[in-house]
Design a protein around this motif. Structure first.
Motif, short mmCIF file in Angstrom:
data_model
loop_
_atom_site.label_atom_id
_atom_site.label_comp_id
_atom_site.label_asym_id
_atom_site.label_seq_id
_atom_site.Cartn_x
_atom_site.Cartn_y
_atom_site.Cartn_z
N LYS A 81 24.44 -56.08 -19.74
CA LYS A 81 24.49 -55.81 -21.18
C LYS A 81 23.35 -56.17 -21.94
CE LYS A 81 29.41 -55.36 -21.45
NZ LYS A 81 30.55 -56.15 -21.79
N ASN A 82 22.61 -57.28 -21.43
CA ASN A 82 21.17 -57.68 -22.11
C ASN A 82 19.94 -57.49 -21.48
OD1 ASN A 82 22.26 -59.87 -24.37
ND2 ASN A 82 23.51 -60.09 -22.80
N GLY A 83 20.07 -56.29 -20.55
CA GLY A 83 18.75 -55.77 -19.82
C GLY A 83 18.11 -56.80 -18.81
N ILE A 84 19.13 -57.41 -18.22
CA ILE A 84 18.32 -58.18 -16.85
C ILE A 84 19.01 -57.39 -15.58
CG2 ILE A 84 18.54 -60.25 -15.42
CD1 ILE A 84 19.02 -61.69 -18.17
N LEU A 85 18.10 -57.10 -14.65
CA LEU A 85 18.43 -56.23 -13.45
C LEU A 85 18.95 -57.24 -12.58
CD1 LEU A 85 18.50 -54.05 -11.55
CD2 LEU A 85 16.30 -54.28 -11.05
N THR A 86 20.31 -57.22 -11.98
CA THR A 86 20.71 -58.24 -10.90
C THR A 86 20.73 -57.32 -9.72
OG1 THR A 86 22.99 -57.89 -11.51
CG2 THR A 86 21.89 -59.73 -12.49
N VAL A 87 19.69 -57.75 -8.72
CA VAL A 87 19.81 -57.36 -7.19
C VAL A 87 20.47 -57.95 -6.22
CG1 VAL A 87 18.09 -56.74 -5.64
CG2 VAL A 87 17.46 -56.32 -8.00
N VAL A 88 21.33 -57.73 -5.58
CA VAL A 88 22.21 -57.83 -4.63
C VAL A 88 21.66 -57.77 -3.16
CG1 VAL A 88 24.54 -58.38 -3.40
CG2 VAL A 88 24.32 -58.12 -5.64
N LEU A 89 21.02 -58.69 -2.43
CA LEU A 89 20.59 -58.46 -0.96
C LEU A 89 21.18 -59.39 -0.18
CD1 LEU A 89 16.60 -58.16 -1.75
CD2 LEU A 89 18.13 -56.43 -1.29
N PRO A 90 21.20 -59.06 1.33
CA PRO A 90 21.90 -60.22 2.10
C PRO A 90 21.00 -61.39 2.14
CG PRO A 90 20.70 -58.34 3.22
CD PRO A 90 20.87 -57.91 1.79
N GLN A 91 21.61 -62.45 2.64
CA GLN A 91 20.86 -63.84 2.77
C GLN A 91 19.63 -63.80 3.67
OE1 GLN A 91 21.88 -66.65 0.94
NE2 GLN A 91 19.73 -67.07 1.73
N GLU A 92 19.86 -62.81 4.61
CA GLU A 92 18.22 -62.56 5.48
C GLU A 92 16.96 -62.15 4.68
OE1 GLU A 92 21.16 -60.83 6.59
OE2 GLU A 92 21.86 -62.80 7.25
N ALA A 93 17.45 -61.54 3.74
CA ALA A 93 16.45 -60.82 2.94
C ALA A 93 15.92 -61.98 1.75
CB ALA A 93 16.89 -59.75 2.13
N ILE A 94 16.97 -62.69 1.25
CA ILE A 94 16.71 -63.45 0.34
C ILE A 94 15.85 -64.82 1.01
CG2 ILE A 94 17.79 -65.63 -0.99
CD1 ILE A 94 18.24 -62.64 -2.03
N ASP A 95 16.08 -64.94 2.22
CA ASP A 95 15.31 -66.03 2.91
C ASP A 95 13.90 -65.64 3.18
OD1 ASP A 95 17.49 -67.58 3.31
OD2 ASP A 95 18.21 -66.93 5.24
N ARG A 96 13.66 -64.54 3.40
CA ARG A 96 12.34 -63.71 3.56
C ARG A 96 11.60 -63.82 2.03
NH1 ARG A 96 7.57 -63.30 5.82
NH2 ARG A 96 6.43 -61.33 5.32
N LEU A 97 12.21 -63.38 1.31
CA LEU A 97 11.63 -63.36 -0.16
C LEU A 97 11.13 -64.84 -0.48
CD1 LEU A 97 13.81 -60.75 -1.91
CD2 LEU A 97 11.35 -60.37 -1.04
N LEU A 98 12.16 -65.80 -0.16
CA LEU A 98 12.00 -67.24 -0.64
C LEU A 98 10.45 -67.71 -0.09
CD1 LEU A 98 15.50 -68.80 -0.50
CD2 LEU A 98 14.10 -68.44 -2.43
#
Length: 198
Positions: free
Chosen positions: A107-124
């Motif tokens: 509602k405030n214009g923030i995009l929330t992206v859900v990805l699996p933990q493996e993808a999160i680990d790579r992005l970190l």
């Protein structure tokens, strides 16, 4: 609300799990009557620590936050979304979000992206020294190393974010239909129009 199509640049590799809204913006910041300035209080306890991840030269003003599972749990305070926006964050990537936080973010214009933990680990790992690219139109998150992660998003939320449409904006986008309906009511049921004008 500003439209969101593409968010690219520095991503803060936060990664913490179960970050509640009191961590995002402590309760004593809720006394304000404006959204401006809440970014100073965002993650206050963490930012009080020397060398914290939020205040490094690289991460100041970063548009993307990479978080852990169950981000935004706890109270329903909308100030959490306001604080993130005020610090410049327009996209949060995590394995899961609290439903209420996710709704407030949208509602405030923030995009929330859900990805699996493996993808999160790579992005970190990548975000430590490389930019991240989030494309809402194609629903992809990419890195300079050719990593490509696709994400799902509710079609209505996608439409609103791409168009920068909050609830007021959605109503105004139907202005012609609303005026047409009001004219028809005035013609078909004039006593209603007279009563409402009184």
């Amino acid at each position: 609300m500003k439209p969101i199509n593409h968010v690219a640049g520095t991503a803060i590799p936060f990664g913490a799990k179960n970050v509640d809204t009191d961590v995002i913006i402590p309760a004593h910041w809720l006394k304000t009557i404006t959204r401006e300035g809440l970014g100073k209080g965002a993650f206050e306890a963490i930012r009080a620590e020397e060398g914290n991840i939020f205040d490094t030269e690289r991460n100041k003003g970063a548009p993307i936050l990479i978080a852990g599972d169950n981000f935004g749990c706890g109270s329903s305070r909308e100030h959490a979304a306001w604080a993130l926006l005020d610090m410049g964050i327009t996209c949060v990537i995590a394995p899961s979000f609290s439903d209420i936080f996710s709704g407030n973010a949208f509602k405030n214009g923030i995009l929330t992206v859900v990805l699996p933990q493996e993808a999160i680990d790579r992005l970190l790992v990548v975000a430590v020294d490389q930019p991240i690219d989030v494309d809402l139109e194609s629903q992809t998150v990419t890195t300079p190393f050719q990593d490509r992660f696709t994400f799902e998003i509710d079609p209505f939320r996608k439409h609103c974010l791409l168009g920068g449409l909050d609830e007021v904006g959605l109503t105004l986008s139907r202005d012609a239909a609303i005026k047409q309906h009001e004219a028809k009511i005035a013609a078909d049921l004039p006593f209603l129009a007279t009563a409402s004008a009184a």
